[in-house]
Motif scaffolding. Sequence first.
Motif, PDB file in Angstrom:
ATOM      1  N   GLU A   3       0.732  -1.132   0.078  1.00  0.00           N
ATOM      2  CA  GLU A   3       0.097   0.180   0.170  1.00  0.00           C
ATOM      3  C   GLU A   3       1.000   1.337  -0.049  1.00  0.00           C
ATOM      4  O   GLU A   3       0.428   2.183  -0.685  1.00  0.00           O
ATOM      5  N   LYS A   4       1.807   1.101   0.820  1.00  0.00           N
ATOM      6  CA  LYS A   4       2.956   2.445   0.853  1.00  0.00           C
ATOM      7  C   LYS A   4       3.453   2.749  -0.545  1.00  0.00           C
ATOM      8  O   LYS A   4       3.512   4.016  -0.814  1.00  0.00           O
ATOM      9  N   HIS A   5       3.686   1.626  -1.176  1.00  0.00           N
ATOM     10  CA  HIS A   5       4.250   1.905  -2.764  1.00  0.00           C
ATOM     11  C   HIS A   5       3.445   2.392  -3.587  1.00  0.00           C
ATOM     12  O   HIS A   5       3.758   3.445  -4.392  1.00  0.00           O
ATOM     13  N   LEU A   6       2.146   1.953  -3.493  1.00  0.00           N
ATOM     14  CA  LEU A   6       0.855   2.350  -4.396  1.00  0.00           C
ATOM     15  C   LEU A   6       0.822   3.962  -4.051  1.00  0.00           C
ATOM     16  O   LEU A   6       0.719   4.553  -4.942  1.00  0.00           O
ATOM     17  N   ILE A   7       0.702   4.287  -2.955  1.00  0.00           N
ATOM     18  CA  ILE A   7       0.522   5.727  -2.506  1.00  0.00           C
ATOM     19  C   ILE A   7       1.582   6.505  -3.026  1.00  0.00           C
ATOM     20  O   ILE A   7       1.387   7.729  -3.607  1.00  0.00           O
ATOM     21  N   ARG A   8       2.759   6.132  -2.978  1.00  0.00           N
ATOM     22  CA  ARG A   8       3.968   6.831  -3.427  1.00  0.00           C
ATOM     23  C   ARG A   8       3.790   7.103  -5.217  1.00  0.00           C
ATOM     24  O   ARG A   8       3.865   8.232  -5.503  1.00  0.00           O
ATOM     25  N   ILE A   9       3.568   6.007  -5.823  1.00  0.00           N
ATOM     26  CA  ILE A   9       3.386   6.220  -7.133  1.00  0.00           C
ATOM     27  C   ILE A   9       2.112   7.120  -7.369  1.00  0.00           C
ATOM     28  O   ILE A   9       2.130   8.012  -8.431  1.00  0.00           O
ATOM     29  N   SER A  10       0.909   6.780  -6.613  1.00  0.00           N
ATOM     30  CA  SER A  10      -0.104   7.980  -6.960  1.00  0.00           C
ATOM     31  C   SER A  10       0.190   9.166  -6.851  1.00  0.00           C
ATOM     32  O   SER A  10      -0.335   9.913  -7.509  1.00  0.00           O
ATOM     33  N   LYS A  11       0.852   9.595  -5.718  1.00  0.00           N
ATOM     34  CA  LYS A  11       1.230  10.749  -5.358  1.00  0.00           C
ATOM     35  C   LYS A  11       2.068  11.326  -6.599  1.00  0.00           C
ATOM     36  O   LYS A  11       1.780  12.527  -6.953  1.00  0.00           O
ATOM     37  N   ARG A  12       2.819  10.453  -7.040  1.00  0.00           N
ATOM     38  CA  ARG A  12       3.966  11.029  -8.180  1.00  0.00           C
ATOM     39  C   ARG A  12       3.010  11.431  -9.335  1.00  0.00           C
ATOM     40  O   ARG A  12       3.187  12.272 -10.091  1.00  0.00           O
ATOM     41  N   LEU A  13       2.323  10.478  -9.539  1.00  0.00           N
ATOM     42  CA  LEU A  13       1.244  10.469 -10.950  1.00  0.00           C
ATOM     43  C   LEU A  13       0.405  11.607 -10.826  1.00  0.00           C
ATOM     44  O   LEU A  13       0.223  12.588 -11.764  1.00  0.00           O
ATOM     45  N   ALA A  14      -0.159  11.889  -9.546  1.00  0.00           N
ATOM     46  CA  ALA A  14      -0.971  13.047  -9.449  1.00  0.00           C
ATOM     47  C   ALA A  14      -0.177  14.457  -9.741  1.00  0.00           C
ATOM     48  O   ALA A  14      -0.640  15.528 -10.248  1.00  0.00           O
ATOM     49  N   ARG A  15       1.092  14.384  -9.125  1.00  0.00           N
ATOM     50  CA  ARG A  15       1.901  15.776  -9.339  1.00  0.00           C
ATOM     51  C   ARG A  15       2.099  16.116 -10.732  1.00  0.00           C
ATOM     52  O   ARG A  15       1.815  17.378 -11.223  1.00  0.00           O
ATOM     53  N   HIS A  16       2.253  14.995 -11.340  1.00  0.00           N
ATOM     54  CA  HIS A  16       2.730  15.253 -13.075  1.00  0.00           C
ATOM     55  C   HIS A  16       1.541  14.945 -13.846  1.00  0.00           C
ATOM     56  O   HIS A  16       1.889  15.760 -14.927  1.00  0.00           O
ATOM     57  N   LEU A  17       0.744  14.430 -13.626  1.00  0.00           N
ATOM     58  CA  LEU A  17      -0.553  14.321 -14.608  1.00  0.00           C
ATOM     59  C   LEU A  17      -1.592  15.444 -14.405  1.00  0.00           C
ATOM     60  O   LEU A  17      -2.267  15.726 -15.203  1.00  0.00           O
ATOM     61  N   ARG A  18      -1.558  16.313 -13.134  1.00  0.00           N
ATOM     62  CA  ARG A  18      -2.401  17.074 -12.729  1.00  0.00           C
ATOM     63  C   ARG A  18      -1.783  18.417 -12.442  1.00  0.00           C
ATOM     64  O   ARG A  18      -2.317  19.628 -12.971  1.00  0.00           O
ATOM     65  N   HIS A  19      -0.570  18.526 -12.228  1.00  0.00           N
ATOM     66  CA  HIS A  19       0.182  19.699 -12.020  1.00  0.00           C
ATOM     67  C   HIS A  19       1.233  20.205 -12.671  1.00  0.00           C
ATOM     68  O   HIS A  19       1.738  21.497 -12.845  1.00  0.00           O
ATOM     69  N   ASP A  20       2.074  19.423 -12.724  1.00  0.00           N
ATOM     70  CA  ASP A  20       3.536  19.747 -13.411  1.00  0.00           C
ATOM     71  C   ASP A  20       4.065  18.516 -14.289  1.00  0.00           C
ATOM     72  O   ASP A  20       5.096  17.901 -14.058  1.00  0.00           O
TER      73      ASP A  20
END
Length: 182
Positions: A3-20
């Motif tokens: 779960e921890k790794h899934l969250i890290r990937i999700s946060k990275r995706l959110a950053r780059h697919l939504r904001h940067d």
Amino acid sequence: MNEKHLIRISKRLARHLRHDPAGLGLTLTPDGWVNVETLLRALRAHGFAVTREQLGEVVEQNNKRRFAFDETGTRIRASQGHSVAVDLGLPDADPPAVLYHGTVSKFLDAIFHEGLRPMNRHAVHLSATTDTARTVAARRGKPVVLRADAKAMAEAGHVFQVSANGVWLTATVPPDYLTRLA
């Protein structure tokens, strides 16, 4: 994958697919899509290797359904929440009579004075349930749930869309349409 790794990937995706997207050297299409292989190469080149299988797990298992593949499975995008210019092409939709917004008490004075505004996003996000609104707000502290009279807003000409993951979107929610739930 844990779960921890899934969250890290999700946060990275959110950053780059939504904001940067530019932070990874990506360019989103006008409707927010990027080629999956291009994304994976860019992540790897920036020291954050993700496999196609891991990406699929994040898309399928994320409880908020933040990301989606296109019908071919070759492109990916964030479902909503962008601060970069994208047009998700969502059709206008008739909202339920009531929608909800989760926040914390420190924002209430501004909200009841100015209403809900999109801030750095393109739209205000509303939930169909109090539970979802409460969960969203809990990330910032003790949650406060606001009730939005979506029926009255729609009757007054406010336009709504609903994202692929069930988040209701509108330009603003004026304070006259909001009440605080106990």
